[in-house]
Motif scaffolding. Structure first.
Motif, PDB file in Angstrom:
ATOM      1  N   ALA A  29      -8.234   6.328 -20.908  1.00  0.00           N
ATOM      2  CA  ALA A  29      -7.419   7.452 -21.142  1.00  0.00           C
ATOM      3  C   ALA A  29      -8.070   8.669 -20.240  1.00  0.00           C
ATOM      4  N   SER A  30      -9.486   8.598 -20.118  1.00  0.00           N
ATOM      5  CA  SER A  30     -10.039   9.663 -19.308  1.00  0.00           C
ATOM      6  C   SER A  30      -9.828   9.330 -17.696  1.00  0.00           C
ATOM      7  N   LYS A  31      -9.477   8.439 -17.330  1.00  0.00           N
ATOM      8  CA  LYS A  31      -9.287   8.041 -15.970  1.00  0.00           C
ATOM      9  C   LYS A  31      -7.756   8.329 -15.778  1.00  0.00           C
ATOM     10  N   ARG A  32      -6.832   8.102 -16.697  1.00  0.00           N
ATOM     11  CA  ARG A  32      -5.343   8.627 -16.546  1.00  0.00           C
ATOM     12  C   ARG A  32      -5.370  10.108 -16.669  1.00  0.00           C
ATOM     13  N   ASP A  33      -5.940  10.491 -17.288  1.00  0.00           N
ATOM     14  CA  ASP A  33      -6.061  12.261 -17.352  1.00  0.00           C
ATOM     15  C   ASP A  33      -6.516  12.784 -15.826  1.00  0.00           C
ATOM     16  N   ARG A  34      -7.452  12.165 -15.237  1.00  0.00           N
ATOM     17  CA  ARG A  34      -7.780  12.398 -13.953  1.00  0.00           C
ATOM     18  C   ARG A  34      -6.676  12.134 -12.856  1.00  0.00           C
ATOM     19  N   VAL A  35      -6.314  11.218 -12.904  1.00  0.00           N
ATOM     20  CA  VAL A  35      -5.248  10.873 -11.971  1.00  0.00           C
ATOM     21  C   VAL A  35      -3.961  11.797 -12.135  1.00  0.00           C
ATOM     22  N   ALA A  36      -3.596  12.055 -13.547  1.00  0.00           N
ATOM     23  CA  ALA A  36      -2.478  13.054 -13.839  1.00  0.00           C
ATOM     24  C   ALA A  36      -2.856  14.273 -13.186  1.00  0.00           C
ATOM     25  N   GLN A  37      -3.966  14.870 -13.153  1.00  0.00           N
ATOM     26  CA  GLN A  37      -4.623  16.127 -12.617  1.00  0.00           C
ATOM     27  C   GLN A  37      -4.034  16.139 -11.175  1.00  0.00           C
ATOM     28  N   ASP A  88       5.545  13.919  -9.083  1.00  0.00           N
ATOM     29  CA  ASP A  88       6.048  13.472 -10.480  1.00  0.00           C
ATOM     30  C   ASP A  88       5.847  12.301 -11.152  1.00  0.00           C
ATOM     31  N   TYR A  89       5.615  11.329 -10.110  1.00  0.00           N
ATOM     32  CA  TYR A  89       5.092  10.017 -10.583  1.00  0.00           C
ATOM     33  C   TYR A  89       4.240   9.436  -9.172  1.00  0.00           C
ATOM     34  N   LEU A  90       3.251   8.262  -9.777  1.00  0.00           N
ATOM     35  CA  LEU A  90       2.646   7.590  -8.657  1.00  0.00           C
ATOM     36  C   LEU A  90       3.183   6.002  -8.895  1.00  0.00           C
ATOM     37  N   ALA A  91       3.672   5.579  -7.765  1.00  0.00           N
ATOM     38  CA  ALA A  91       3.931   4.163  -7.691  1.00  0.00           C
ATOM     39  C   ALA A  91       2.661   3.461  -7.213  1.00  0.00           C
ATOM     40  N   LEU A  92       2.357   2.643  -8.309  1.00  0.00           N
ATOM     41  CA  LEU A  92       1.008   1.926  -8.122  1.00  0.00           C
ATOM     42  C   LEU A  92       1.457   0.371  -7.804  1.00  0.00           C
ATOM     43  N   THR A  93       0.840  -0.165  -6.452  1.00  0.00           N
ATOM     44  CA  THR A  93       1.055  -1.389  -6.033  1.00  0.00           C
ATOM     45  C   THR A  93      -0.207  -2.289  -5.907  1.00  0.00           C
ATOM     46  N   LEU A  94      -1.378  -1.617  -5.982  1.00  0.00           N
ATOM     47  CA  LEU A  94      -2.525  -2.187  -5.578  1.00  0.00           C
ATOM     48  C   LEU A  94      -3.343  -2.779  -6.813  1.00  0.00           C
ATOM     49  N   PRO A  95      -3.460  -3.893  -7.073  1.00  0.00           N
ATOM     50  CA  PRO A  95      -4.035  -4.566  -8.080  1.00  0.00           C
ATOM     51  C   PRO A  95      -5.373  -3.980  -8.453  1.00  0.00           C
ATOM     52  N   ALA A 122       2.662  -0.708 -11.460  1.00  0.00           N
ATOM     53  CA  ALA A 122       2.648   0.340 -12.247  1.00  0.00           C
ATOM     54  C   ALA A 122       3.271   1.620 -11.931  1.00  0.00           C
ATOM     55  N   LEU A 123       3.664   2.602 -13.011  1.00  0.00           N
ATOM     56  CA  LEU A 123       4.506   3.880 -12.387  1.00  0.00           C
ATOM     57  C   LEU A 123       3.587   4.694 -13.430  1.00  0.00           C
ATOM     58  N   VAL A 124       2.938   5.489 -12.847  1.00  0.00           N
ATOM     59  CA  VAL A 124       2.114   6.867 -13.578  1.00  0.00           C
ATOM     60  C   VAL A 124       2.789   8.270 -13.242  1.00  0.00           C
ATOM     61  N   SER A 125       3.053   8.656 -14.534  1.00  0.00           N
ATOM     62  CA  SER A 125       3.726  10.027 -14.214  1.00  0.00           C
ATOM     63  C   SER A 125       2.681  11.083 -14.473  1.00  0.00           C
ATOM     64  N   ALA A 126       3.247  12.239 -14.177  1.00  0.00           N
ATOM     65  CA  ALA A 126       2.245  13.517 -14.075  1.00  0.00           C
ATOM     66  C   ALA A 126       1.831  13.994 -15.322  1.00  0.00           C
ATOM     67  N   ASP A 127       2.099  13.540 -16.549  1.00  0.00           N
ATOM     68  CA  ASP A 127       1.625  13.824 -17.787  1.00  0.00           C
ATOM     69  C   ASP A 127       0.817  12.590 -18.374  1.00  0.00           C
ATOM     70  N   GLY A 128       0.594  11.854 -17.450  1.00  0.00           N
ATOM     71  CA  GLY A 128      -0.492  10.742 -17.897  1.00  0.00           C
ATOM     72  C   GLY A 128       0.043   9.468 -18.469  1.00  0.00           C
ATOM     73  N   GLY A 129       1.231   9.565 -18.630  1.00  0.00           N
ATOM     74  CA  GLY A 129       1.960   8.248 -19.079  1.00  0.00           C
ATOM     75  C   GLY A 129       1.889   7.203 -18.137  1.00  0.00           C
ATOM     76  N   ILE A 130       2.000   5.885 -18.341  1.00  0.00           N
ATOM     77  CA  ILE A 130       1.905   4.749 -17.420  1.00  0.00           C
ATOM     78  C   ILE A 130       2.887   3.715 -18.117  1.00  0.00           C
ATOM     79  N   GLY A 167      -0.819   3.589 -25.594  1.00  0.00           N
ATOM     80  CA  GLY A 167      -0.240   4.497 -24.778  1.00  0.00           C
ATOM     81  C   GLY A 167       0.314   3.880 -23.356  1.00  0.00           C
ATOM     82  N   ILE A 168       0.291   2.811 -23.188  1.00  0.00           N
ATOM     83  CA  ILE A 168       1.013   1.810 -22.310  1.00  0.00           C
ATOM     84  C   ILE A 168       2.038   1.078 -22.488  1.00  0.00           C
ATOM     85  N   SER A 169       3.225   1.369 -21.952  1.00  0.00           N
ATOM     86  CA  SER A 169       4.497   0.618 -22.078  1.00  0.00           C
ATOM     87  C   SER A 169       4.463  -0.595 -20.943  1.00  0.00           C
ATOM     88  N   HIS A 170       4.770  -1.754 -21.282  1.00  0.00           N
ATOM     89  CA  HIS A 170       4.756  -2.803 -20.415  1.00  0.00           C
ATOM     90  C   HIS A 170       6.042  -3.653 -20.392  1.00  0.00           C
TER      91      HIS A 170
END
Length: 593
Positions: A165-173, A181-188, A212-220, A239-242
């Motif tokens: 959760a803390s890491k996701r907050d940092r990425v959202a920032q 608005d989003y980060l498209a994640l492809t690196l395992p 993974a698709l990470v949103s600027a609000d920290g959702g993943i 907090g993670i949909s899959h």
């Protein structure tokens, strides 16, 4: 070697689709360094098994492009009557296409296997790039291995040092700051770090294949095979949909309308760009922010590296003690130790460690001329004996519960000729020049590379690989973004970064030498950094020309060996302890032997 029938079947497919050629990269959709057997199309079509390269298959020619590490290996593995060997960097594919094919030739590629930067360079070739959305080689690969489906496990917060959760907050920032608005994640490995999980799709690569698709609000949103998740409880997935992996591109297209999607041009498949553009979104080309965040290790991670290297050091000195005893005895008895036997024995010592999980990469156990191939791996057909007249090079590492190790030692067991001694001493001097260096905080890797090469350059020699690479925290053995090499690497080195130092020299059909320690970047004088060695393994001084070493170089070796001895002596048995005491004696004592 490659069977003509496979090339013929592929060429028939090209003719059927009215294509002039196809690019077959050594890549999967994640740009993994180690491909699963299912994804290793380059090995299937060419026989080449190295970690970097690509093939261009035309109606009347087949070309294999590999870098300097694999020029020798490629010529051993492929059918040279069918494949031409080219240098991946000195003669890049887009220039070869431009210079050798008429404009407008239809060259096929798979968008999931090509990153945007490569796609853009190929667009300058004058060829008509044809995207194929299916998997064309699947139709000609009847015994293709199944796609991997390894189980995923949690990486506990007490080992990772930070909650997901803390890491996701940092990425959202970071996304907010970049205007994405989003980060498209492809690196395992970035996904594994972000979610505090580890995977098992490929041996020695403890990361799951997923998107993974990470949103600027920290959702993943995590796109991963359901069958991999059995070991994760609800709290770990909070907090993670899959969704299935196959839905990733469609979801990127759906989410893109009116949005800015951050995509890494050097790691994400160009298929992601196509999906975003088709969905009416805009692409923000920028490095994946997780790559840099992940490289700055926290105190818990750093403590894990240090502990794992102590355990790895115990395995190494047990192994080296065994080798030192067995190699001359067995050679004299006519039953020499072999490369494969040595690597199996080394693994058995690592497996005795309480926190060892698996190797961190396939061991390079190379005697004599086999060591001239930088990334050689022994086989029953190439299994050389270890003898007193040749060097033995061992490059290996371990995945531990709390860290990852990587080290190389080159060993001699008898009297070597003057040329080998000179080469070994030059490599050692380059290693010492870099590992003892103090440098301004924020220095970039390419600015340090020449320190390790200078002693070789003075002899008119060099090596065709990088001098150092980042190492993940129970993640990938080669971790971005930090590198020390001739090629520009724009990332500042700061306290908390982990990297290797590994100069070498390789003389084809004769010998290979490499000395490697894994190090931590630490603060030194105000505004400066230095390297602190994590690796705890004696350096063989038996092949050194001591007249070529400076007082400062000898002092560093003595201090290092004192540290190795003091740390490991109480952790090994009596026989190994005696060997360790001898191997770490002051250089002045070893010189007189």
């Amino acid at each position: 070697m490659q069977h003509t029938s496979s090339l013929g079947a592929l060429r028939a497919l090209l003719k059927e689709r009215e294509l002039d050629g196809i690019i077959v990269p050594r890549a999967d959709a994640h740009q993994s360094e180690d491909c699963a057997a299912h994804d290793n199309k380059l090995a299937f079509i060419s026989g080449f098994t190295g970690s970097a390269g690509l093939a261009l298959i035309l109606a009347d020619r087949a070309l294999l492009f590999v870098d300097g590490r694999y020029q020798v290996q490629a010529r051993h593995q492929v059918n040279l009557q069918e494949f031409e060997i080219h240098h991946l960097h000195e003669e890049p594919l887009h220039l070869w296409l431009r210079d050798n094919l008429p404009a407008g030739k239809r060259i096929a590629f798979e968008p999931l296997l090509m990153v945007n930067s490569q796609y853009e360079s190929l667009r300058t070739s004058g060829c008509d790039l044809v995207a194929v959305d299916d998997d064309p080689l699947d139709t000609i690969w009847p015994d293709r291995p199944a796609a991997p489906c390894g189980e995923i496990s949690a990486m506990p917060d007490e080992i990772s040092g930070e909650s997901s959760a803390s890491k996701r907050d940092r990425v959202a920032q970071a996304l907010h700051k970049a205007g994405a608005d989003y980060l498209a994640l492809t690196l395992p490995d970035n996904i594994a770090w972000l979610l505090n999980v580890r995977g098992s799709d490929i041996a020695m690569n403890p990361v799951p294949h997923s998107f993974a698709l990470v949103s600027a609000d920290g959702g993943i949103e995590w796109f991963v095979a359901e069958g991999k998740l059995h070991n994760l409880d609800k709290a770990q997935l909070s907090g993670i949909s899959h969704s299935p992996m196959g839905e990733f591109l469609a979801r990127c297209q759906q989410a893109a309308a009116g949005k800015r999607i951050l995509i890494d041009a050097d790691s994400a498949p160009v298929a992601v760009r196509f999906a975003v553009e088709q969905g009416g979104g805009s692409v923000l080309w920028a490095p994946d922010p997780i790559t840099l965040i992940k490289s700055n290790k926290n105190e818990t991670e750093l403590a894990g590296y240090r502990d794992s290297h102590v355990e790895d050091g115990v395995a190494w000195v047990n192994f080296l003690s065994w080798l030192t005893h067995e190699v001359p005895l067995r050679e004299a008895a006519g039953n020499p130790v072999t490369e494969l036997e040595a690597q199996e024995k080394q693994l058995s010592f690592r497996q005795q460690g309480a926190t060892f999980t698996e190797q961190s990469f396939s061991t390079i156990s190379a005697a004599g001329s086999n060591a001239a191939m930088c990334h050689y791996h022994s086989s029953p057909e190439t299994n050389f004996a270890l003898t007193g007249e040749q060097f033995y090079l061992n490059d290996s590492g371990g995945q531990y519960i709390n860290g990852t190790t990587d080290a190389t030692r080159t060993l001699s067991f008898g009297e070597l000729d003057a040329t080998r001694r000179l080469h070994y001493t030059a490599v050692l001097k380059g290693f010492l020049a870099l590992i003892s260096l103090q440098f301004p905080q924020g220095t970039q890797g390419h600015q340090l590379d020449a320190f390790a090469r200078r002693p070789l350059w003075e002899l008119g020699l060099d090596y065709d690989h990088g001098t150092g690479h980042g190492v993940g925290h129970r993640l990938m053995i080669h971790e971005n973004p930090h590198r020390m090499a001739k090629k520009v690497n724009p990332w500042p080195m700061l306290p908390g970064n982990i990297i290797t130092i590994e100069p070498g020299y390789y003389l084809a059909d004769s010998h290979g030498i490499r000395i490697e320690n894994q190090v931590e970047v630490v603060a030194s004088r105000p505004g400066f950094c230095k390297f602190s060695s994590l690796t705890l393994i004696p350096i063989d001084l038996s092949a050194v020309d001591f007249d070529l070493l400076s007082t400062q170089e000898i002092a560093w070796l003595d201090d290092y060996h004192r540290q190795v001895r003091q740390t490991l002596s109480s952790r090994v048995g009596e026989e190994t302890r005696r060997w360790l005491a001898s191997a770490t004696e002051p250089a002045s004592v070893q010189r007189r032997r």
